[in-house]
Design a protein around this motif. Sequence first.
Motif, PDB file in Angstrom:
ATOM      1  N   VAL A   1       0.837  -1.204   0.000  1.00 13.12           N
ATOM      2  CA  VAL A   1       0.000   0.000   0.000  1.00 13.12           C
ATOM      3  C   VAL A   1       0.867   1.248   0.000  1.00 13.12           C
ATOM      4  CG1 VAL A   1      -1.680   1.322   1.347  1.00 13.12           C
ATOM      5  CG2 VAL A   1      -1.940  -1.151   1.114  1.00 13.12           C
ATOM      6  N   LEU A   2       1.900   1.253   0.830  1.00 16.25           N
ATOM      7  CA  LEU A   2       2.792   2.413   0.892  1.00 16.25           C
ATOM      8  C   LEU A   2       3.517   2.617  -0.431  1.00 16.25           C
ATOM      9  CD1 LEU A   2       3.979   4.641   2.663  1.00 16.25           C
ATOM     10  CD2 LEU A   2       5.741   3.031   3.389  1.00 16.25           C
ATOM     11  N   ASN A   3       3.925   1.522  -1.069  1.00 19.50           N
ATOM     12  CA  ASN A   3       4.607   1.611  -2.362  1.00 19.50           C
ATOM     13  C   ASN A   3       3.685   2.207  -3.420  1.00 19.50           C
ATOM     14  OD1 ASN A   3       6.727   1.296  -4.168  1.00 19.50           O
ATOM     15  ND2 ASN A   3       6.150  -0.806  -4.693  1.00 19.50           N
ATOM     16  N   ALA A   4       2.416   1.808  -3.406  1.00 21.48           N
ATOM     17  CA  ALA A   4       1.446   2.365  -4.350  1.00 21.48           C
ATOM     18  C   ALA A   4       1.266   3.861  -4.146  1.00 21.48           C
ATOM     19  CB  ALA A   4       0.104   1.646  -4.194  1.00 21.48           C
ATOM     20  N   LEU A   5       1.257   4.288  -2.892  1.00 25.00           N
ATOM     21  CA  LEU A   5       1.135   5.714  -2.600  1.00 25.00           C
ATOM     22  C   LEU A   5       2.338   6.495  -3.107  1.00 25.00           C
ATOM     23  CD1 LEU A   5      -0.341   5.848   1.014  1.00 25.00           C
ATOM     24  CD2 LEU A   5      -1.203   7.113  -0.954  1.00 25.00           C
ATOM     25  N   LEU A   6       3.534   5.975  -2.808  1.00 21.47           N
ATOM     26  CA  LEU A   6       4.753   6.690  -3.189  1.00 21.47           C
ATOM     27  C   LEU A   6       4.958   6.708  -4.695  1.00 21.47           C
ATOM     28  CD1 LEU A   6       7.166   5.380  -0.394  1.00 21.47           C
ATOM     29  CD2 LEU A   6       5.993   7.585  -0.505  1.00 21.47           C
ATOM     30  N   CYS A   7       4.554   5.633  -5.382  1.00 26.83           N
ATOM     31  CA  CYS A   7       4.731   5.554  -6.834  1.00 26.83           C
ATOM     32  C   CYS A   7       3.558   6.168  -7.590  1.00 26.83           C
ATOM     33  CB  CYS A   7       4.896   4.097  -7.263  1.00 26.83           C
ATOM     34  SG  CYS A   7       6.345   3.281  -6.581  1.00 26.83           S
ATOM     35  N   ALA A   8       2.481   6.517  -6.865  1.00 24.47           N
ATOM     36  CA  ALA A   8       1.267   7.079  -7.479  1.00 24.47           C
ATOM     37  C   ALA A   8       0.693   6.123  -8.518  1.00 24.47           C
ATOM     38  CB  ALA A   8       1.550   8.447  -8.095  1.00 24.47           C
ATOM     39  N   ASN A   9       0.685   4.826  -8.165  1.00 26.00           N
ATOM     40  CA  ASN A   9       0.104   3.806  -9.032  1.00 26.00           C
ATOM     41  C   ASN A   9      -1.185   3.256  -8.421  1.00 26.00           C
ATOM     42  OD1 ASN A   9       2.520   4.115 -10.444  1.00 26.00           O
ATOM     43  ND2 ASN A   9       2.580   1.959 -10.999  1.00 26.00           N
TER      44      ASN A   9
ATOM     45  N   ALA B   1     -10.292  -2.238  -7.105  1.00 25.64           N
ATOM     46  CA  ALA B   1      -9.180  -1.569  -7.787  1.00 25.64           C
ATOM     47  C   ALA B   1      -9.313  -0.090  -7.437  1.00 25.64           C
ATOM     48  CB  ALA B   1      -9.245  -1.774  -9.292  1.00 25.64           C
ATOM     49  N   VAL B   2      -8.259   0.485  -6.851  1.00 29.04           N
ATOM     50  CA  VAL B   2      -8.367   1.837  -6.324  1.00 29.04           C
ATOM     51  C   VAL B   2      -7.160   2.677  -6.715  1.00 29.04           C
ATOM     52  CG1 VAL B   2      -9.650   0.952  -4.338  1.00 29.04           C
ATOM     53  CG2 VAL B   2      -7.180   1.353  -4.133  1.00 29.04           C
ATOM     54  N   SER B   3      -7.327   3.988  -6.571  1.00 30.21           N
ATOM     55  CA  SER B   3      -6.228   4.946  -6.689  1.00 30.21           C
ATOM     56  C   SER B   3      -5.957   5.498  -5.294  1.00 30.21           C
ATOM     57  CB  SER B   3      -6.595   6.089  -7.639  1.00 30.21           C
ATOM     58  OG  SER B   3      -6.635   5.654  -8.971  1.00 30.21           O
ATOM     59  N   PRO B   4      -4.864   5.084  -4.643  1.00 29.57           N
ATOM     60  CA  PRO B   4      -4.582   5.528  -3.272  1.00 29.57           C
ATOM     61  C   PRO B   4      -4.373   7.043  -3.201  1.00 29.57           C
ATOM     62  CG  PRO B   4      -3.246   3.619  -3.848  1.00 29.57           C
ATOM     63  CD  PRO B   4      -3.863   4.109  -5.120  1.00 29.57           C
ATOM     64  N   GLN B   5      -4.906   7.646  -2.140  1.00 34.04           N
ATOM     65  CA  GLN B   5      -4.755   9.087  -1.930  1.00 34.04           C
ATOM     66  C   GLN B   5      -3.911   9.396  -0.696  1.00 34.04           C
ATOM     67  OE1 GLN B   5      -6.119  11.193  -4.320  1.00 34.04           O
ATOM     68  NE2 GLN B   5      -6.632   9.246  -5.336  1.00 34.04           N
ATOM     69  N   THR B   6      -4.216   8.746   0.429  1.00 30.26           N
ATOM     70  CA  THR B   6      -3.461   9.013   1.656  1.00 30.26           C
ATOM     71  C   THR B   6      -3.694   7.907   2.673  1.00 30.26           C
ATOM     72  OG1 THR B   6      -3.055  10.662   3.394  1.00 30.26           O
ATOM     73  CG2 THR B   6      -5.331  10.342   2.719  1.00 30.26           C
ATOM     74  N   LEU B   7      -2.707   7.703   3.544  1.00 27.32           N
ATOM     75  CA  LEU B   7      -2.838   6.774   4.660  1.00 27.32           C
ATOM     76  C   LEU B   7      -3.329   7.540   5.879  1.00 27.32           C
ATOM     77  CD1 LEU B   7       0.250   4.382   4.598  1.00 27.32           C
ATOM     78  CD2 LEU B   7      -2.144   3.710   4.613  1.00 27.32           C
ATOM     79  N   LEU B   8      -4.210   6.916   6.644  1.00 23.71           N
ATOM     80  CA  LEU B   8      -4.787   7.545   7.820  1.00 23.71           C
ATOM     81  C   LEU B   8      -4.570   6.650   9.037  1.00 23.71           C
ATOM     82  CD1 LEU B   8      -6.659   9.704   9.166  1.00 23.71           C
ATOM     83  CD2 LEU B   8      -8.591   8.272   8.456  1.00 23.71           C
ATOM     84  N   TRP B   9      -3.963   7.215  10.082  1.00 26.43           N
ATOM     85  CA  TRP B   9      -3.796   6.507  11.353  1.00 26.43           C
ATOM     86  C   TRP B   9      -4.878   7.023  12.284  1.00 26.43           C
ATOM     87  CZ3 TRP B   9      -1.816   2.452  13.614  1.00 26.43           C
ATOM     88  CH2 TRP B   9      -1.576   2.426  14.986  1.00 26.43           C
TER      89      TRP B   9
END
Length: 320
Positions: free
Chosen positions: A143-151, A171-179
Amino acid sequence: MEQLSRAMQLHHLLLTSRQPPSRDYLLERLECSVSTFKRLLQTLREQHQIPIIFDRALGGYRYETEPDSLTLPSAFFTESELFALLMAEQLLDQAQPGLLGTSIARLRTQTRELLGRDRSGRSLLRLHLVARQSVKTEIFDTVLNALLCANRLQFGYRRVEGSSAENSHRAVSPQTLLWYRDNWYLIAFCHAREALRIFALSRMDRPQLLTELAVVCDEAEVAALLGSGYGIFPGSTPLRAEVLFDPSAAPWVEPVQWHPEQQMERLADGRIYLAIPFNDLRELTRDLLRFAAEMEVISPPELRQAVVAAMTAGLERHGT
């Protein structure tokens, strides 16, 4: 902190420049005078033994030794700032074990040494995360890799609604991680629903990084997803909850910010009146049930009914 900021910026410029940067270039990028630049160099060289030299042959400044053997002077930090760094490191490490790895191992060691933990043997900071849902490292990393690569990202997902669960493929376009509340969530644009959605990482299964570039949503849309109501569940039109708490609940109710737009008042009889907006019954109902014997929901009717139904079900379960 201004000196620290310039020191970090100078460190970055020296490491990333193909050729040793000239003084004029550094003065422009650091936005400082010649005298300020000279004082910064003097401090780094004399007080912190950072070997920055001027290379006359190349006409610019560089490190005399290999950059990998250098660290920025930790003495620029106050003890409270070092403690904040340690707290952030420990929080991240407990929130997602293995996330930091060895990338900041040196910073972690230096921070603890400067705070005297190794000498005293005492721990001045303890974090105890409660009810944290376990997230596998490979899931978090993907998930983090998808965020950083904007994939884009695809995964199986288990959606829980009450006592039932629904499995689906997303199938999604990641926007941000939330804690949020000791758990990780992904805010992403769901291509099946054609809308922003919130996904718990603990309910994901076999995430895969896709080659298609992610759709980037406007920051205002992402912020609006969480809405103006109570909790994490989204909604377009918040309702208004009104609750009365007994005086015995005051120590656990009054110091808490339930919502930025809350209204709280201590009544003449000692009870506490609380009014907050909310979008979804589930999270607020569960939180109010912690005060089952010390509170009463005044409105709206659907929230009152949800709380009463949960209490009734609990009594029936314990009736025997």
